[in-house]
Enzyme design. Structure first.
Site, PDB file in Angstrom:
ATOM      1  N   HIS A  49      81.009   1.720  60.827  1.00 34.30           N
ATOM      2  CA  HIS A  49      81.621   0.637  61.591  1.00 34.30           C
ATOM      3  C   HIS A  49      80.963  -0.678  61.180  1.00 34.30           C
ATOM      4  O   HIS A  49      79.813  -0.691  60.721  1.00 34.30           O
ATOM      5  CB  HIS A  49      81.423   0.867  63.083  1.00 34.30           C
ATOM      6  CG  HIS A  49      82.222   2.004  63.634  1.00 34.30           C
ATOM      7  ND1 HIS A  49      82.422   2.169  64.983  1.00 34.30           N
ATOM      8  CD2 HIS A  49      82.870   3.032  63.033  1.00 34.30           C
ATOM      9  CE1 HIS A  49      83.154   3.245  65.196  1.00 34.30           C
ATOM     10  NE2 HIS A  49      83.437   3.795  64.013  1.00 34.30           N
ATOM     11  N   GLU A  51      79.591  -3.036  62.857  1.00 30.25           N
ATOM     12  CA  GLU A  51      78.316  -3.316  63.511  1.00 30.25           C
ATOM     13  C   GLU A  51      77.174  -2.527  62.862  1.00 30.25           C
ATOM     14  O   GLU A  51      76.096  -3.064  62.608  1.00 30.25           O
ATOM     15  CB  GLU A  51      78.367  -2.943  65.001  1.00 30.25           C
ATOM     16  CG  GLU A  51      79.414  -3.675  65.798  1.00 30.25           C
ATOM     17  CD  GLU A  51      80.725  -2.902  65.895  1.00 30.25           C
ATOM     18  OE1 GLU A  51      81.348  -2.615  64.845  1.00 30.25           O
ATOM     19  OE2 GLU A  51      81.144  -2.609  67.008  1.00 30.25           O
ATOM     20  N   CYS A  79      81.938   0.091  70.209  1.00 30.41           N
ATOM     21  CA  CYS A  79      82.132   1.438  70.741  1.00 30.41           C
ATOM     22  C   CYS A  79      80.780   1.956  71.249  1.00 30.41           C
ATOM     23  O   CYS A  79      79.735   1.326  71.020  1.00 30.41           O
ATOM     24  CB  CYS A  79      82.701   2.352  69.653  1.00 30.41           C
ATOM     25  SG  CYS A  79      81.503   2.800  68.366  1.00 30.41           S
ATOM     26  N   CYS A  82      78.100   2.237  68.438  1.00 37.45           N
ATOM     27  CA  CYS A  82      77.578   0.940  68.002  1.00 37.45           C
ATOM     28  C   CYS A  82      76.720   0.292  69.087  1.00 37.45           C
ATOM     29  O   CYS A  82      75.704  -0.333  68.788  1.00 37.45           O
ATOM     30  CB  CYS A  82      78.725   0.024  67.583  1.00 37.45           C
ATOM     31  SG  CYS A  82      79.550   0.592  66.077  1.00 37.45           S
TER      32      CYS A  82
END
EC number: 3.5.4.33
Length: 146
Positions: A49, A51, A79, A82
């Site tokens: 992801h 992040e 999420c 993260c």
């Protein structure tokens, strides 16, 4: 350059690669340490992801597993995975654009930073350029459905 401009540019780049358009930037004392967009498909890695990639790159840049004094700018509410990484990295402040009622882990879902097991919770600020982020995501998914 504005950190959100960098995050949005990374999100648009991700969309161009067929990735969900999310971008992130890590900043310390006005210096951009890392910028990344989503890459799970390209890297064959469900943890890739924006992040996570930005946090990894920033940690490498400062040669430390902690990003004390750093701020993270993201185009979508992180999420739960993260959010956990943000806590472990000791991010000082989290700024994000659009909320994610379905998959978010900060203001929605498990609300990771509000759990008693969370060792570090950043200051959280949301709603920055939320309309722009929502439009980017909506356009991406509409394009995939047609």
């Amino acid at each position: 350059m504005d950190p959100f401009d960098l995050a949005f540019a990374a999100a648009r780049e991700a969309a161009g690669l067929g990735e969900v358009p999310v971008g992130a930037a890590v900043v310390r004392d006005g210096t951009v340490l890392a910028v990344a967009g989503n890459r799970p498909r390209a890297l064959h890695d469900p943890t890739a992801h924006a992040e996570i990639l930005a946090i990894r790159a920033a940690c490498a840049a400062v040669r430390d597993e902690r990003l004390t004094g750093c701020d993270l700018y993201v185009t979508l509410e992180p999420c739960p995975m993260c959010a956990g990484a943000i806590s472990f990295a000791r991010i000082r402040r989290l700024y994000y654009a659009a909320s994610d009622p379905k998959g978010g882990g900060v203001e929605h879902g498990p609300r990771v930073f509000n759990q008693p097991t969370c060792h570090h919770a950043p200051e959280v600020y949301s709603g920055f350029r939320a309309g722009e982020a929502a439009a980017l995501l909506r356009g991406f998914f509409e394009g995939r459905r047609s």
